[in-house]
Write an enzyme that holds these catalytic residues in place. Structure first.
Site, PDB file in Angstrom:
ATOM      1  N   ASP A  22      -3.502  -7.655  10.231  1.00  0.00           N
ATOM      2  CA  ASP A  22      -2.727  -6.627   9.539  1.00  0.00           C
ATOM      3  C   ASP A  22      -3.365  -6.236   8.201  1.00  0.00           C
ATOM      4  O   ASP A  22      -2.679  -6.213   7.158  1.00  0.00           O
ATOM      5  CB  ASP A  22      -1.279  -7.114   9.289  1.00  0.00           C
ATOM      6  CG  ASP A  22      -0.588  -7.601  10.547  1.00  0.00           C
ATOM      7  OD1 ASP A  22      -0.890  -7.059  11.630  1.00  0.00           O
ATOM      8  OD2 ASP A  22       0.246  -8.517  10.454  1.00  0.00           O
ATOM      9  N   GLU A 178       4.500   0.956  15.165  1.00  0.00           N
ATOM     10  CA  GLU A 178       4.611   0.051  14.011  1.00  0.00           C
ATOM     11  C   GLU A 178       3.443   0.279  13.066  1.00  0.00           C
ATOM     12  O   GLU A 178       2.624   1.175  13.290  1.00  0.00           O
ATOM     13  CB  GLU A 178       4.630  -1.405  14.492  1.00  0.00           C
ATOM     14  CG  GLU A 178       3.387  -1.790  15.269  1.00  0.00           C
ATOM     15  CD  GLU A 178       3.481  -3.169  15.923  1.00  0.00           C
ATOM     16  OE1 GLU A 178       4.542  -3.802  15.887  1.00  0.00           O
ATOM     17  OE2 GLU A 178       2.463  -3.602  16.479  1.00  0.00           O
TER      18      GLU A 178
END
Ligand code: 6LW
Length: 503
Positions: A22, A178
């Site tokens: 991420d 997302e």
């Protein structure tokens, strides 16, 4: 420590190897800063610095005080810190993140990304995960979250200033829109997202509009990046952030994995940080080829000093690479008790327990070795390769014996035992990547042993690596190799970690 510069001027992907998922990046002048998710580990959110996007040096962990990072023992592994967004605005760094299973969404600020970072500002109105921050020309702060929805946020008080509204859901039928990031680039506002789930179907998509609130028009070429259904050594490509390179061109940082051991493949290092160039056509980003060996970028590379292979534990503070499980209590993990040693004191728990006293570093190479000199005269402890509480292999010294254990799901077994030699002992692990043809047990072999007085390494037990892979364990982390205490007090004089051949 990370992006290994190649002799032809190209660079190697991943630029930050090991469990560094991420990635979120921001540029301030000539400096780049990048952060990653850290889940159940403390300290949390590693912070990296680079001048060239390729060579990164860890300058700290944003969340290094217990007040910033409560990770309760009831919280399962792979909960905790998910998907931070790092931005620079108005002379400050802003870090918005979700502490899943604990405080939920919170915001931190700092003037220096190496720290100190503020205490958390609670964001009670911010729903879900993967929060992003973007400021428009009026100074309005837009927060966008997985789903994908958006609202105005007061980043100083933490209050929502509008109701969340759905802005885009990605491709029809694709799961899990997302990891949103909103940017103003040229005449458009771009909404970059990940979709397809963080496994083999993962991809990156983008939409644009003339206002930060949309409406957003999806890019006709979506997904702009995916390796789904491809025979490619890099898989699960997604969760990206856009940044302008030193020469004015553009790049994406993203997460991806390196599965090995044949089909379907098992990845053991977690989700790693990769870099890929981006060009623009008709106002849309076009992502270049993402490979393990990348061509030279159009700007000079500036190597950073490597982290030394050996940590002698001579400093009062541990290097930021070291991470512990859920907390690091000074009385249980300290370099101040015996000068030049790391002392771990068991909290009455084993590696199976959420409160295990374990301090390790990410495995960053497919083939590597680790050694540590252990004094187990007042306790039991050793060297472990950890994925989570249910999945770990370890070599343990104490009570007159050295033993190798494996825990795979609900199975726990003693793999080998031999008498403990007198005095401190060097425990070690060799992790060797296997070629697909020899890899019915692959992707790697994890061999534990002890170093004899003449320096030779005697293997006591070898285990198939695939049971410490994310395909087996689930979750969002990767392997961490480190020291632990299972009972009493255990002292570690030094810890070596090195890449091996074919790493
Ligand atoms: C993260 C989500 C994801 O919140 O995995 O791959 C989740 N992307 O965006 C945990 O890292």
């Amino acid at each position: 420590m990370s992006g290994q510069q190649q002799t032809d001027g190209g660079f190697a992907n991943p630029v930050i190897p090991g469990f560094h998922p991420d990635p979120s990046i921001c540029r301030v002048g000539d400096d780049y800063y990048l952060v990653n998710s850290s889940f159940e580990y403390f300290p949390g959110i590693p912070v990296f610095h680079s001048r060239d996007l390729v060579n990164w040096r860890q300058i700290g962990n944003a969340l290094d005080r217990p007040s910033q990072l409560p990770l309760p023992h009831t919280m399962p592994s792979s909960a905790g810190i998910y998907a931070p967004t790092l931005r620079h605005h108005d002379g400050r760094f802003w870090l918005i993140v979700t502490n899943v299973g604990s405080t939920g969404n919170v915001l931190f600020t700092a003037t220096d990304p190496a720290g100190p970072w503020s205490d958390p500002l609670p964001l009670p109105g911010v729903p879900g995960i993967d929060p992003d921050l973007a400021w428009d020309e009026d100074g309005t702060c837009w927060c966008t979250v997985a789903g994908i929805s958006q609202f105005r946020l007061d980043p100083v008080t933490g209050e929502n200033l509008s109701e969340p509204e759905r802005t885009w859901s990605g491709a029809p039928g694709a799961q899990a829109p997302e990891a949103p990031h909103l940017y103003r680039i040229g005449e458009y506002w771009y909404l970059l997202i990940a979709e397809g789930g963080t496994e083999r179907g993962h991809c990156v998509s983008i939409a644009r509009g003339t206002s930060p609130t949309g409406p957003f028009e999806p890019c006709p070429a979506n997904p702009i990046l995916t390796h789904r259904s491809m025979h490619h050594p890099i898989q699960n490509t997604g969760h990206a952030d856009l940044v302008q390179a030193p020469d004015g061109s553009w790049c994406l940082v993203l997460l991806a994995v390196r599965p090995g051991g044949g089909t379907p493949g098992w990845h053991v290092l977690g989700r790693e940080t990769f870099l890929v160039p981006v060009t623009w056509e008709d106002g849309w980003p076009v992502v270049g080829e993402l490979e393990l060996e990348m061509p030279a970028p159009g700007w000079p590379l500036t190597p950073v000093p490597a982290v030394p292979a050996r940590d002698d534990f001579d400093e009062a503070e541990l290097h930021p690479q070291w991470i512990s499980v859920r907390e690091r209590r000074a009385e249980l993990c300290t370099t101040k008790e015996r000068s030049g040693w790391l002392t771990l004191r068991a909290a009455g728990a084993s590696l199976d327990e959420p409160d295990v006293v374990f301090t390790g570093r990410r495995q960053q190479h497919l083939s590597c070795e680790a050694r540590t000199l252990v004094d187990a005269s007042a306790g039991r402890g050793g060297l472990a390769v950890r994925l989570d509480e249910q999945h770990h292999y370890e070599i343990e010294a104490g009570d007159g014996e050295v033993k190798v254990f494996a825990r795979i799901g609900s199975l726990r077994t003693e793999v080998a035992a031999r008498p403990l030699p007198a005095g401190p002992v060097v425990l070690g692990v060799d992790i060797a990547k296997q070629q697909p043809r020899e890899a019915r047990s692959g992707p790697d072999l994890v061999s534990f042993g002890i170093e004899e007085p003449d320096g030779t390494f005697t293997v006591l037990g070898s285990l198939e690596g695939r049971y410490l892979s994310t395909e087996v364990t689930g979750g969002f982390t990767g392997r961490v190799i480190g020291m632990y205490a299972a009972s009493g007090t255990v002292h570690f004089d030094w810890f070596d970690y090195r890449a091996a051949q074919a790493s």
